[in-house]
Design a protein around this motif. Structure first.
Motif, PDB file in Angstrom:
ATOM      1  N   GLN A   1       0.894  -1.171  -0.048  1.00  0.00           N
ATOM      2  CA  GLN A   1      -0.197   0.065  -0.052  1.00  0.00           C
ATOM      3  C   GLN A   1       0.808   1.230   0.049  1.00  0.00           C
ATOM      4  OE1 GLN A   1      -3.020  -0.228   2.789  1.00  0.00           O
ATOM      5  NE2 GLN A   1      -3.364  -2.151   2.616  1.00  0.00           N
TER       6      GLN A   1
ATOM      7  N   PRO B   1       1.105   5.361  -0.078  1.00  0.00           N
ATOM      8  CA  PRO B   1       0.326   6.479   0.109  1.00  0.00           C
ATOM      9  C   PRO B   1       0.584   7.635  -0.718  1.00  0.00           C
ATOM     10  CG  PRO B   1       2.246   6.499   1.668  1.00  0.00           C
ATOM     11  CD  PRO B   1       2.219   5.205   0.932  1.00  0.00           C
TER      12      PRO B   1
ATOM     13  N   ILE C   1      -1.095  -0.790  -4.497  1.00  0.00           N
ATOM     14  CA  ILE C   1      -2.330  -0.233  -4.425  1.00  0.00           C
ATOM     15  C   ILE C   1      -2.159   1.133  -3.683  1.00  0.00           C
ATOM     16  CG2 ILE C   1      -3.586  -2.365  -4.792  1.00  0.00           C
ATOM     17  CD1 ILE C   1      -4.255  -2.508  -1.933  1.00  0.00           C
ATOM     18  N   PRO C   2      -3.120   2.140  -3.803  1.00  0.00           N
ATOM     19  CA  PRO C   2      -3.020   3.000  -2.892  1.00  0.00           C
ATOM     20  C   PRO C   2      -3.199   2.748  -1.424  1.00  0.00           C
ATOM     21  CG  PRO C   2      -4.595   3.290  -4.910  1.00  0.00           C
ATOM     22  CD  PRO C   2      -4.190   2.169  -4.783  1.00  0.00           C
ATOM     23  N   LYS C   3      -2.794   3.476  -0.656  1.00  0.00           N
ATOM     24  CA  LYS C   3      -3.061   3.261   0.649  1.00  0.00           C
ATOM     25  C   LYS C   3      -4.298   3.989   1.419  1.00  0.00           C
ATOM     26  CE  LYS C   3      -0.791   3.356   5.346  1.00  0.00           C
ATOM     27  NZ  LYS C   3       0.380   3.610   6.234  1.00  0.00           N
ATOM     28  N   GLU C   4      -5.086   3.404   1.823  1.00  0.00           N
ATOM     29  CA  GLU C   4      -6.589   4.210   2.230  1.00  0.00           C
ATOM     30  C   GLU C   4      -6.148   5.105   3.449  1.00  0.00           C
ATOM     31  OE1 GLU C   4      -9.575   1.590   3.210  1.00  0.00           O
ATOM     32  OE2 GLU C   4      -9.445   0.372   1.389  1.00  0.00           O
ATOM     33  N   LYS C   5      -6.650   6.449   3.251  1.00  0.00           N
ATOM     34  CA  LYS C   5      -6.409   7.563   4.297  1.00  0.00           C
ATOM     35  C   LYS C   5      -7.366   7.353   5.335  1.00  0.00           C
ATOM     36  CE  LYS C   5      -3.995  10.584   1.205  1.00  0.00           C
ATOM     37  NZ  LYS C   5      -4.157  11.841   0.570  1.00  0.00           N
ATOM     38  N   LYS C   6      -7.176   7.195   6.586  1.00  0.00           N
ATOM     39  CA  LYS C   6      -7.944   7.009   7.675  1.00  0.00           C
ATOM     40  C   LYS C   6      -8.695   8.557   8.086  1.00  0.00           C
ATOM     41  CE  LYS C   6      -5.534   3.275   9.891  1.00  0.00           C
ATOM     42  NZ  LYS C   6      -5.041   2.507  11.141  1.00  0.00           N
TER      43      LYS C   6
ATOM     44  N   LYS D   1     -11.760   1.757 -13.527  1.00  0.00           N
ATOM     45  CA  LYS D   1     -11.841   0.692 -12.297  1.00  0.00           C
ATOM     46  C   LYS D   1     -11.756  -0.715 -12.955  1.00  0.00           C
ATOM     47  CE  LYS D   1     -15.089   3.450  -9.767  1.00  0.00           C
ATOM     48  NZ  LYS D   1     -16.662   3.600  -9.003  1.00  0.00           N
TER      49      LYS D   1
ATOM     50  N   LYS E   1      -2.480   7.118  -6.523  1.00  0.00           N
ATOM     51  CA  LYS E   1      -4.126   7.162  -6.459  1.00  0.00           C
ATOM     52  C   LYS E   1      -4.312   6.210  -7.466  1.00  0.00           C
ATOM     53  CE  LYS E   1      -4.726  12.026  -5.811  1.00  0.00           C
ATOM     54  NZ  LYS E   1      -5.535  13.357  -6.373  1.00  0.00           N
TER      55      LYS E   1
END
Length: 438
Positions: free
Chosen positions: A257, A259, A433-438, A334, A262
């Protein structure tokens, strides 16, 4: 001019071009083990002095990674006769330029000067080898420089951990599993004595190749080289470990992941043989079939026809002990990464089951002929190639003969090598993959 005359002229031009690509060189050893290669080219009044050391990231203590790259910076700090901060000033003052680079296998330093400054270039490289000053202020200064480089090129760069993650999964025992830039905590924890010991072990004449190329007189160059480098003491012989990896027999799945991105990407990576093997040359050609140019197979299918990928590619990352063959793609919209994988596998399978066409093969041969010409188009390129072929391949004359290997490869070999190495049970599938932002 009639057709017969035109054909004769074309044949002569081709012959002259081929002859022009022949790189003449002289090579010999000094008593201290330094290997010297001289190449005369009077087409421009410039001279390149370069030294390649047989030390890279693979030669480091696993608890002290990043040392070889660190020394790429540290050995510009100064010597007993070149004050701290003076190196680049001297180069600039004499109308030159210089640089260095490090890989997992070697480190390369070079200067480009007007040809009347040959002695200056040789003096500076002999100073780097014989009288480097490895002190705490230099280590502390370059530590900050390397940290900033890592932040810019790796930590804060989109897809900056791509190669790192591939290496981490493909190698278990071999030091290729580490990154060239290394871990910052290893550099932070290293003592000055450790840096000094690394220098004493690896940056020695019997672990180096000196190349002098350009507008030189051979006898004069030999005398200057003897004056500057012969007094340098020979170092202790270096014992290198031969570390063998166990074969990959089951598909490896990984995820990273990032950061800084996108758009996701998928990488299919295979552990392949040393760049010195014939199969490595064949893999280079397979890469070209798959992804070199707008008419390449992956580009035509995934980008132009199916419109699933915005970017796709394949390359053979050749190294001295093992290589890595990587196929990658970034999706449009997608599009699932699994769909990209299926499409990439289909193109790999085509090479494994069908001979490439005669037309593709002719185009492939022309492309590698052109690459060969371009590689030897500048004196800087020739100097680098001479050092690399000598040190990593053990055959300096590959600068002239390597193209013969590519010319001898057949369509049948391309199919066979694709079947031998590009197997699904011998690879890594990495979802980046992109790292999901919390």
């Amino acid at each position: 001019m009639n057709l017969k005359q035109l054909t004769l002229v074309v044949a002569m031009l081709i012959s002259l071009t081929t002859m022009a690509q022949k790189v003449a060189f002289t090579e010999y050893d000094l008593d201290n083990g330094l290997h010297v290669i001289l190449h005369q080219d009077k087409s421009a009044p410039v001279v390149i002095t370069s030294v390649m050391y047989h030390v890279g990231a693979k030669d480091e203590d696993p608890k002290r990674t990043g040392f070889a790259h660190f020394f790429e910076h540290l050995l510009f700090e100064g010597t007993e006769n070149i004050g701290r901060g003076e190196w680049f000033k001297i180069v600039s003052k004499h109308g030159g330029k210089n640089n260095a680079n490090t890989t997992d296998d070697r480190t390369y330093y070079y200067e480009v000067f007007p040809s009347n400054n040959l002695a200056t270039g040789l003096w500076m490289e002999s100073e780097r080898m014989m009288h480097p000053i490895i002190n705490q202020i230099g280590v502390d200064t370059q530590n900050e420089v390397v940290k900033e480089e890592k932040r810019l090129r790796v930590d804060n760069s989109p897809y900056g951990h791509f190669i790192e993650q591939v290496k981490l999964h493909l190698f278990d025992k071999h030091p290729y599993k580490h990154t060239t830039i290394g871990k910052m905590e290893h550099l932070d924890n290293a003592t000055l004595a450790e840096f000094q010991a690394f220098n004493k072990k690896f940056y020695i004449p019997n672990n180096a190749t000196l190349v002098v190329a350009g507008d030189i007189e051979i006898d004069e160059a030999k005398k200057l080289i003897n004056d500057y480098f012969a007094p340098i003491p020979k170092g202790k012989a270096i014992t290198r470990q031969s570390i063998k990896e166990n074969p990959i027999t089951k598909e490896i799945h990984g995820e990273y992941q990032d950061p800084n991105i996108k758009l996701p990407a998928i990488m299919l990576a295979y552990r392949t043989p040393s760049m010195k093997t014939r199969d490595a040359y064949v893999l280079d050609m397979i890469s070209s079939v798959l992804s070199s140019g707008k008419s390449s197979r992956l580009q035509k299918q995934l980008v132009d026809k199916q419109k699933k990928a915005m970017m796709v590619g394949a390359f053979n990352m050749s190294q001295e002990d093992y290589s890595m063959y990587i196929v990658f793609a970034m999706p449009v919209g997608k599009t699932p990464l699994t769909e990209l994988q299926t499409s990439m596998d289909k193109e790999i399978s085509r090479i494994q089951t069908e001979l490439i066409s005669e037309k593709e093969f002719e185009k492939l041969q022309n492309k590698f002929e052109n690459n060969f010409v371009n590689q030897n188009a500048t004196v800087e390129g020739i100097a680098n190639s001479l050092a690399r072929y000598n040190m990593l391949y053990g055959n300096t004359n590959l600068i002239n003969d390597e193209i013969k290997i590519y010319r001898s490869i057949t369509r049948e070999e391309i199919k066979a090598v694709a079947n031998k190495y590009l197997k699904s049970n011998q690879r890594l599938v990495l979802n980046y993959i992109p790292k999901e932002k919390k």
